[in-house]
Design a protein around this motif. Structure first.
Motif, PDB file in Angstrom:
ATOM      1  N   ALA A 180      -0.138  -0.813  12.217  1.00  0.00           N
ATOM      2  CA  ALA A 180      -0.897  -2.064  12.304  1.00  0.00           C
ATOM      3  C   ALA A 180       0.046  -3.178  12.721  1.00  0.00           C
ATOM      4  O   ALA A 180       1.183  -3.243  12.229  1.00  0.00           O
ATOM      5  N   ASN A 181      -0.426  -4.057  13.591  1.00  0.00           N
ATOM      6  CA  ASN A 181       0.450  -5.102  14.123  1.00  0.00           C
ATOM      7  C   ASN A 181      -0.333  -6.371  14.449  1.00  0.00           C
ATOM      8  O   ASN A 181      -1.471  -6.320  14.901  1.00  0.00           O
ATOM      9  N   VAL A 182       0.310  -7.518  14.223  1.00  0.00           N
ATOM     10  CA  VAL A 182      -0.109  -8.814  14.747  1.00  0.00           C
ATOM     11  C   VAL A 182       1.159  -9.505  15.225  1.00  0.00           C
ATOM     12  O   VAL A 182       2.148  -9.568  14.484  1.00  0.00           O
ATOM     13  N   SER A 183       1.150 -10.000  16.450  1.00  0.00           N
ATOM     14  CA  SER A 183       2.322 -10.671  17.003  1.00  0.00           C
ATOM     15  C   SER A 183       2.027 -12.139  17.296  1.00  0.00           C
ATOM     16  O   SER A 183       0.893 -12.507  17.618  1.00  0.00           O
ATOM     17  N   LEU A 184       3.066 -12.948  17.197  1.00  0.00           N
ATOM     18  CA  LEU A 184       3.036 -14.339  17.630  1.00  0.00           C
ATOM     19  C   LEU A 184       4.027 -14.526  18.766  1.00  0.00           C
ATOM     20  O   LEU A 184       5.043 -13.839  18.830  1.00  0.00           O
ATOM     21  N   TYR A 185       3.721 -15.451  19.671  1.00  0.00           N
ATOM     22  CA  TYR A 185       4.699 -15.848  20.686  1.00  0.00           C
ATOM     23  C   TYR A 185       4.563 -17.344  20.930  1.00  0.00           C
ATOM     24  O   TYR A 185       3.495 -17.929  20.742  1.00  0.00           O
ATOM     25  N   GLU A 186       5.668 -17.967  21.310  1.00  0.00           N
ATOM     26  CA  GLU A 186       5.688 -19.411  21.491  1.00  0.00           C
ATOM     27  C   GLU A 186       4.988 -19.803  22.789  1.00  0.00           C
ATOM     28  O   GLU A 186       5.113 -19.123  23.807  1.00  0.00           O
ATOM     29  N   ARG A 187       4.240 -20.912  22.718  1.00  0.00           N
ATOM     30  CA  ARG A 187       3.543 -21.431  23.882  1.00  0.00           C
ATOM     31  C   ARG A 187       3.849 -22.919  24.031  1.00  0.00           C
ATOM     32  O   ARG A 187       3.905 -23.660  23.045  1.00  0.00           O
ATOM     33  N   MET A 246       0.845  -1.186   0.000  1.00  0.00           N
ATOM     34  CA  MET A 246       0.000   0.000   0.000  1.00  0.00           C
ATOM     35  C   MET A 246       0.883   1.240   0.000  1.00  0.00           C
ATOM     36  O   MET A 246       1.896   1.303   0.711  1.00  0.00           O
ATOM     37  N   LYS A 247       0.512   2.234  -0.768  1.00  0.00           N
ATOM     38  CA  LYS A 247       1.332   3.421  -0.937  1.00  0.00           C
ATOM     39  C   LYS A 247       1.537   4.113   0.414  1.00  0.00           C
ATOM     40  O   LYS A 247       0.611   4.350   1.170  1.00  0.00           O
ATOM     41  N   GLY A 248       2.788   4.456   0.682  1.00  0.00           N
ATOM     42  CA  GLY A 248       3.139   5.153   1.908  1.00  0.00           C
ATOM     43  C   GLY A 248       3.405   4.251   3.091  1.00  0.00           C
ATOM     44  O   GLY A 248       3.825   4.716   4.153  1.00  0.00           O
ATOM     45  N   LEU A 249       3.189   2.938   2.942  1.00  0.00           N
ATOM     46  CA  LEU A 249       3.401   1.999   4.032  1.00  0.00           C
ATOM     47  C   LEU A 249       4.561   1.063   3.728  1.00  0.00           C
ATOM     48  O   LEU A 249       4.838   0.750   2.570  1.00  0.00           O
ATOM     49  N   ARG A 250       5.190   0.603   4.790  1.00  0.00           N
ATOM     50  CA  ARG A 250       6.314  -0.332   4.659  1.00  0.00           C
ATOM     51  C   ARG A 250       6.066  -1.510   5.598  1.00  0.00           C
ATOM     52  O   ARG A 250       5.785  -1.327   6.785  1.00  0.00           O
ATOM     53  N   TYR A 251       6.165  -2.718   5.052  1.00  0.00           N
ATOM     54  CA  TYR A 251       5.976  -3.921   5.866  1.00  0.00           C
ATOM     55  C   TYR A 251       7.287  -4.281   6.553  1.00  0.00           C
ATOM     56  O   TYR A 251       8.358  -4.257   5.934  1.00  0.00           O
ATOM     57  N   ARG A 252       7.183  -4.642   7.851  1.00  0.00           N
ATOM     58  CA  ARG A 252       8.365  -5.059   8.607  1.00  0.00           C
ATOM     59  C   ARG A 252       8.009  -6.208   9.544  1.00  0.00           C
ATOM     60  O   ARG A 252       6.886  -6.304  10.045  1.00  0.00           O
ATOM     61  N   VAL A 297      -4.840  -2.015  14.932  1.00  0.00           N
ATOM     62  CA  VAL A 297      -4.716  -1.129  13.768  1.00  0.00           C
ATOM     63  C   VAL A 297      -5.154   0.259  14.220  1.00  0.00           C
ATOM     64  O   VAL A 297      -6.228   0.417  14.819  1.00  0.00           O
ATOM     65  N   ARG A 298      -4.351   1.250  13.938  1.00  0.00           N
ATOM     66  CA  ARG A 298      -4.713   2.615  14.315  1.00  0.00           C
ATOM     67  C   ARG A 298      -5.974   3.045  13.556  1.00  0.00           C
ATOM     68  O   ARG A 298      -6.171   2.656  12.398  1.00  0.00           O
ATOM     69  N   PRO A 299      -6.839   3.833  14.196  1.00  0.00           N
ATOM     70  CA  PRO A 299      -8.145   4.170  13.606  1.00  0.00           C
ATOM     71  C   PRO A 299      -8.074   4.734  12.189  1.00  0.00           C
ATOM     72  O   PRO A 299      -8.908   4.384  11.344  1.00  0.00           O
ATOM     73  N   ASP A 300      -7.087   5.594  11.913  1.00  0.00           N
ATOM     74  CA  ASP A 300      -7.029   6.215  10.589  1.00  0.00           C
ATOM     75  C   ASP A 300      -6.534   5.270   9.508  1.00  0.00           C
ATOM     76  O   ASP A 300      -6.520   5.630   8.323  1.00  0.00           O
ATOM     77  N   GLY A 334      -9.998  -0.399   7.839  1.00  0.00           N
ATOM     78  CA  GLY A 334     -10.796  -0.517   6.627  1.00  0.00           C
ATOM     79  C   GLY A 334      -9.992  -0.611   5.355  1.00  0.00           C
ATOM     80  O   GLY A 334     -10.553  -0.508   4.256  1.00  0.00           O
ATOM     81  N   LYS A 335      -8.684  -0.817   5.488  1.00  0.00           N
ATOM     82  CA  LYS A 335      -7.803  -0.893   4.313  1.00  0.00           C
ATOM     83  C   LYS A 335      -7.210  -2.287   4.107  1.00  0.00           C
ATOM     84  O   LYS A 335      -6.315  -2.474   3.288  1.00  0.00           O
TER      85      LYS A 335
END
Length: 285
Positions: A57-64, A1-7, A83-86, A89-90
């Motif tokens: 925006a974030n989703v995390s995993l952790y070991e169990r 998505m324009k203006g965003l960077r995945y990390r 996900v931040r409000p602004d 919906g994307k």
């Protein structure tokens, strides 16, 4: 998505964890900064979309590490979904969930999460679990009252807790987890009425709450799980109702009542105790 960077390289860095903490606090009003002092879970992997230096925006995993129906099971937990409000919906939530689940599904057969919005996760193959609170009215004739309240502000108490966690065994063989202590610590920090009590005669730590109706035993951390009677005797319990918020099969005790509850757990994959009366530790956020 324009203006965003995945990390996905930031969870274990100081700046990345700080930004993740800001997102969690802004979204859920949960301050995770005490973990800077108490210790982060080194297994966390975060999947996120960034706008410049801001995590949006974030989703995390952790070991169990679970013990389920007598077997040790490696799993991943999902946490810090925000996900931040602004930026809602994307499609960022769906994108990150799919990335996280692709990672988890190639490494484990079970993924588990806790949520108050189960409808968001059903499209990803998650289903709800119901847990059970175990209760009884008890009277003890002999109490030794041999315990010490621990403080997470005291370095020696944190060190003692870490040592016992390094040696802990599961509270149940039917359904229990032996995870990194970070969420246990955070729950105690965020909930001041939870007492962490060290029982030297048992070399055990009990997490307790007292309500108007009952003494609530939330977790026990020990190299050998003591009986419920020994735990209660060491904290000076005399008479009243006890609610146990974990599966009690190793406590040498049979509850008089069971109360089924929905604590928000959802699973994706096989969960052997499903349909039986169980509860995972309540010491989590």
């Amino acid at each position: 998505m324009k203006g965003l960077r995945y990390r996905s390289d930031y969870a274990q860095t100081d700046t990345g964890f700080s930004e993740l903490g800001r997102l969690i606090n802004d979204t859920f009003e949960i301050d995770i900064s005490p973990l800077n002092r108490l210790g982060h879970d080194p297994s966390i992997i975060a999947f996120g979309w960034w706008h410049e230096e801001r995590l949006v925006a974030n989703v995390s995993l952790y070991e169990r590490q679970f013990y389920l129906d007598g077997n040790r099971v490696f799993a991943f937990g999902v946490q810090s979904v925000a996900v931040r409000p602004d930026w809602r919906g994307k499609g960022l939530f769906r994108d990150l969930m799919l990335r996280a689940l692709r990672y988890a599904d190639t490494r484990a057969e079970l993924v588990i999460l806790v949520t108050g919005t189960p409808e968001l996760y059903k499209p990803f193959g998650f289903r709800q679990l119901h847990e059970t609170i175990f209760s009884a009215e008890l009277t003890l004739q002999n109490s030794t009252t041999e315990y010490r309240d621990l403080s997470l502000d005291a370095a020696e108490d944190v060190s003692l807790l870490r040592d016992i966690f390094s040696r802990r065994v599961p509270t149940s063989l039917l359904a229990a987890a032996c995870d990194h202590p970070s969420l246990f610590f955070l729950r105690a920090v965020l909930t001041p009425d939870i007492r962490l009590v060290y029982l030297p005669a048992l070399d055990a730590v009990a997490a307790l709450r007292t309500t108007r109706e009952a003494l609530v035993l939330m977790d026990v951390v020990a190299a050998k799980i003591p009986t419920l009677e020994d735990i209660l005797a060491n904290i000076g319990f005399g008479r009243g109702r006890v609610d146990v918020h974990f599966t009690p099969d190793r406590l040498g005790w049979k509850p008089q009542r069971q109360h089924r509850v929905d604590n928000g757990y959802m699973v994706r994959g096989a969960f052997a105790p499903e349909g039986q009366a169980f509860m995972l530790s309540d010491m989590r956020v």
